[in-house]
Scaffold this motif. Structure first.
Motif, PDB file in Angstrom:
ATOM      1  N   GLU A  54       0.827  -1.211   0.000  1.00  0.00           N
ATOM      2  CA  GLU A  54       0.000   0.000   0.000  1.00  0.00           C
ATOM      3  C   GLU A  54       0.858   1.257   0.000  1.00  0.00           C
ATOM      4  O   GLU A  54       0.630   2.187  -0.791  1.00  0.00           O
ATOM      5  CB  GLU A  54      -0.934   0.002   1.204  1.00  0.00           C
ATOM      6  N   ILE A  55       1.835   1.309   0.884  1.00  0.00           N
ATOM      7  CA  ILE A  55       2.719   2.477   0.964  1.00  0.00           C
ATOM      8  C   ILE A  55       3.479   2.654  -0.343  1.00  0.00           C
ATOM      9  O   ILE A  55       3.539   3.757  -0.902  1.00  0.00           O
ATOM     10  CB  ILE A  55       3.691   2.344   2.159  1.00  0.00           C
ATOM     11  N   TRP A  56       4.046   1.578  -0.844  1.00  0.00           N
ATOM     12  CA  TRP A  56       4.855   1.644  -2.067  1.00  0.00           C
ATOM     13  C   TRP A  56       4.020   2.117  -3.262  1.00  0.00           C
ATOM     14  O   TRP A  56       4.462   2.974  -4.030  1.00  0.00           O
ATOM     15  CB  TRP A  56       5.495   0.280  -2.324  1.00  0.00           C
ATOM     16  N   LEU A  57       2.822   1.585  -3.394  1.00  0.00           N
ATOM     17  CA  LEU A  57       1.971   1.971  -4.522  1.00  0.00           C
ATOM     18  C   LEU A  57       1.482   3.415  -4.419  1.00  0.00           C
ATOM     19  O   LEU A  57       1.230   4.050  -5.452  1.00  0.00           O
ATOM     20  CB  LEU A  57       0.762   1.041  -4.622  1.00  0.00           C
ATOM     21  N   ASN A  58       1.353   3.933  -3.218  1.00  0.00           N
ATOM     22  CA  ASN A  58       0.756   5.255  -3.028  1.00  0.00           C
ATOM     23  C   ASN A  58       1.763   6.359  -2.730  1.00  0.00           C
ATOM     24  O   ASN A  58       1.367   7.473  -2.386  1.00  0.00           O
ATOM     25  CB  ASN A  58      -0.298   5.182  -1.918  1.00  0.00           C
ATOM     26  N   THR A  59       3.030   6.072  -2.872  1.00  0.00           N
ATOM     27  CA  THR A  59       4.065   7.078  -2.639  1.00  0.00           C
ATOM     28  C   THR A  59       4.657   7.509  -3.974  1.00  0.00           C
ATOM     29  O   THR A  59       5.010   6.672  -4.804  1.00  0.00           O
ATOM     30  CB  THR A  59       5.179   6.525  -1.727  1.00  0.00           C
ATOM     31  N   ALA A  60       4.753   8.807  -4.171  1.00  0.00           N
ATOM     32  CA  ALA A  60       5.279   9.361  -5.421  1.00  0.00           C
ATOM     33  C   ALA A  60       6.777   9.645  -5.306  1.00  0.00           C
ATOM     34  O   ALA A  60       7.289   9.938  -4.219  1.00  0.00           O
ATOM     35  CB  ALA A  60       4.539  10.644  -5.775  1.00  0.00           C
ATOM     36  N   TYR A  61       7.452   9.590  -6.437  1.00  0.00           N
ATOM     37  CA  TYR A  61       8.848  10.002  -6.542  1.00  0.00           C
ATOM     38  C   TYR A  61       8.911  11.516  -6.397  1.00  0.00           C
ATOM     39  O   TYR A  61       8.132  12.237  -7.026  1.00  0.00           O
ATOM     40  CB  TYR A  61       9.391   9.549  -7.895  1.00  0.00           C
ATOM     41  N   ILE A  62       9.812  12.012  -5.563  1.00  0.00           N
ATOM     42  CA  ILE A  62       9.871  13.454  -5.324  1.00  0.00           C
ATOM     43  C   ILE A  62      10.902  14.175  -6.188  1.00  0.00           C
ATOM     44  O   ILE A  62      10.926  15.401  -6.213  1.00  0.00           O
ATOM     45  CB  ILE A  62      10.102  13.786  -3.830  1.00  0.00           C
ATOM     46  N   GLY A  63      11.743  13.441  -6.887  1.00  0.00           N
ATOM     47  CA  GLY A  63      12.688  14.079  -7.801  1.00  0.00           C
ATOM     48  C   GLY A  63      13.708  14.921  -7.078  1.00  0.00           C
ATOM     49  O   GLY A  63      14.413  14.456  -6.198  1.00  0.00           O
ATOM     50  N   ALA A  64      13.768  16.196  -7.456  1.00  0.00           N
ATOM     51  CA  ALA A  64      14.717  17.163  -6.893  1.00  0.00           C
ATOM     52  C   ALA A  64      16.148  16.637  -6.995  1.00  0.00           C
ATOM     53  O   ALA A  64      16.553  16.159  -8.050  1.00  0.00           O
ATOM     54  CB  ALA A  64      14.332  17.523  -5.465  1.00  0.00           C
ATOM     55  N   HIS A  65      16.899  16.710  -5.901  1.00  0.00           N
ATOM     56  CA  HIS A  65      18.308  16.301  -5.938  1.00  0.00           C
ATOM     57  C   HIS A  65      18.471  14.798  -6.162  1.00  0.00           C
ATOM     58  O   HIS A  65      19.541  14.334  -6.521  1.00  0.00           O
ATOM     59  CB  HIS A  65      19.045  16.749  -4.663  1.00  0.00           C
ATOM     60  N   HIS A  66      17.399  14.028  -5.999  1.00  0.00           N
ATOM     61  CA  HIS A  66      17.469  12.583  -6.239  1.00  0.00           C
ATOM     62  C   HIS A  66      17.590  12.270  -7.730  1.00  0.00           C
ATOM     63  O   HIS A  66      18.115  11.227  -8.106  1.00  0.00           O
ATOM     64  CB  HIS A  66      16.246  11.883  -5.648  1.00  0.00           C
ATOM     65  N   ALA A  67      17.115  13.162  -8.578  1.00  0.00           N
ATOM     66  CA  ALA A  67      17.173  12.947 -10.027  1.00  0.00           C
ATOM     67  C   ALA A  67      18.621  12.788 -10.495  1.00  0.00           C
ATOM     68  O   ALA A  67      18.904  11.981 -11.380  1.00  0.00           O
ATOM     69  CB  ALA A  67      16.483  14.085 -10.761  1.00  0.00           C
ATOM     70  N   LYS A  68      19.530  13.549  -9.905  1.00  0.00           N
ATOM     71  CA  LYS A  68      20.947  13.453 -10.269  1.00  0.00           C
ATOM     72  C   LYS A  68      21.461  12.030 -10.042  1.00  0.00           C
ATOM     73  O   LYS A  68      22.199  11.489 -10.858  1.00  0.00           O
ATOM     74  CB  LYS A  68      21.763  14.452  -9.439  1.00  0.00           C
ATOM     75  N   ARG A  69      21.040  11.415  -8.962  1.00  0.00           N
ATOM     76  CA  ARG A  69      21.498  10.062  -8.638  1.00  0.00           C
ATOM     77  C   ARG A  69      20.925   9.038  -9.605  1.00  0.00           C
ATOM     78  O   ARG A  69      21.615   8.088  -9.997  1.00  0.00           O
ATOM     79  CB  ARG A  69      21.136   9.739  -7.196  1.00  0.00           C
TER      80      ARG A  69
END
Length: 148
Positions: free
Chosen positions: A120-135
């Motif tokens: 449930e948590i995994w399916l309902n959590t969005a990617y937040i991007g930001a500085h994580h996109a670089k990785r």
């Protein structure tokens, strides 16, 4: 659509996940296996990973006895970020930070209630991007180098 797959060690948990998805009205495609008879997990990991990598499925969920084999196999497919998860915090973090597209679970190491909370948590959590996109870009470059 969610792509589902398991081996014999994950069959019962996969069936519980299907019931959960049905109740939530979430579409899925079941790539098998369909019993507790012994099978080879890489076959199912590859089918689900290819479905996700080709964008046929938005995300995937794989279940084997520990989740380890499925995560190793699925991560061999370019574009896949399969995460082996056994707690709720990591389920959220891997979606927010890693944009994981396949969730791997251990049918023999997780209780059904915890596993379904993780789903449930995994399916309902969005990617937040930001500085994580670089990785994620760095990971993509590693994949690109490995192809050469």
């Amino acid at each position: 659509m969610i792509a589902l797959g398991c081996d014999h060690g994950g069959y019962e948990l996969k069936e519980a996940i299907k019931k959960y998805l049905d109740k939530q009205g979430v579409a899925y495609k079941d790539f098998g296996t369909n019993s507790i008879e012994s099978v080879d997990y890489p076959e199912y990991a590859e089918a689900v990973a290819n479905s996700v990598a080709s964008k046929e499925a938005e995300k995937g969920i794989l279940v084997c006895g520990t989740g380890v084999g499925m995560s190793i196999a699925a991560n061999k497919v370019p574009g896949i970020r399969a995460a082996l998860i056994s707690d709720c915090f990591s389920a959220k973090a891997t979606r927010e930070h890693n944009d994981s597209n396949i969730l791997c679970l251990g049918g023999r190491v997780l209780g059904e209630n915890l596993a379904l909370m993780i789903v449930e948590i995994w399916l309902n959590t969005a990617y937040i991007g930001a500085h994580h996109a670089k990785r994620l870009e760095m990971i993509q470059k590693m994949e690109d180098k490995a192809k050469k």
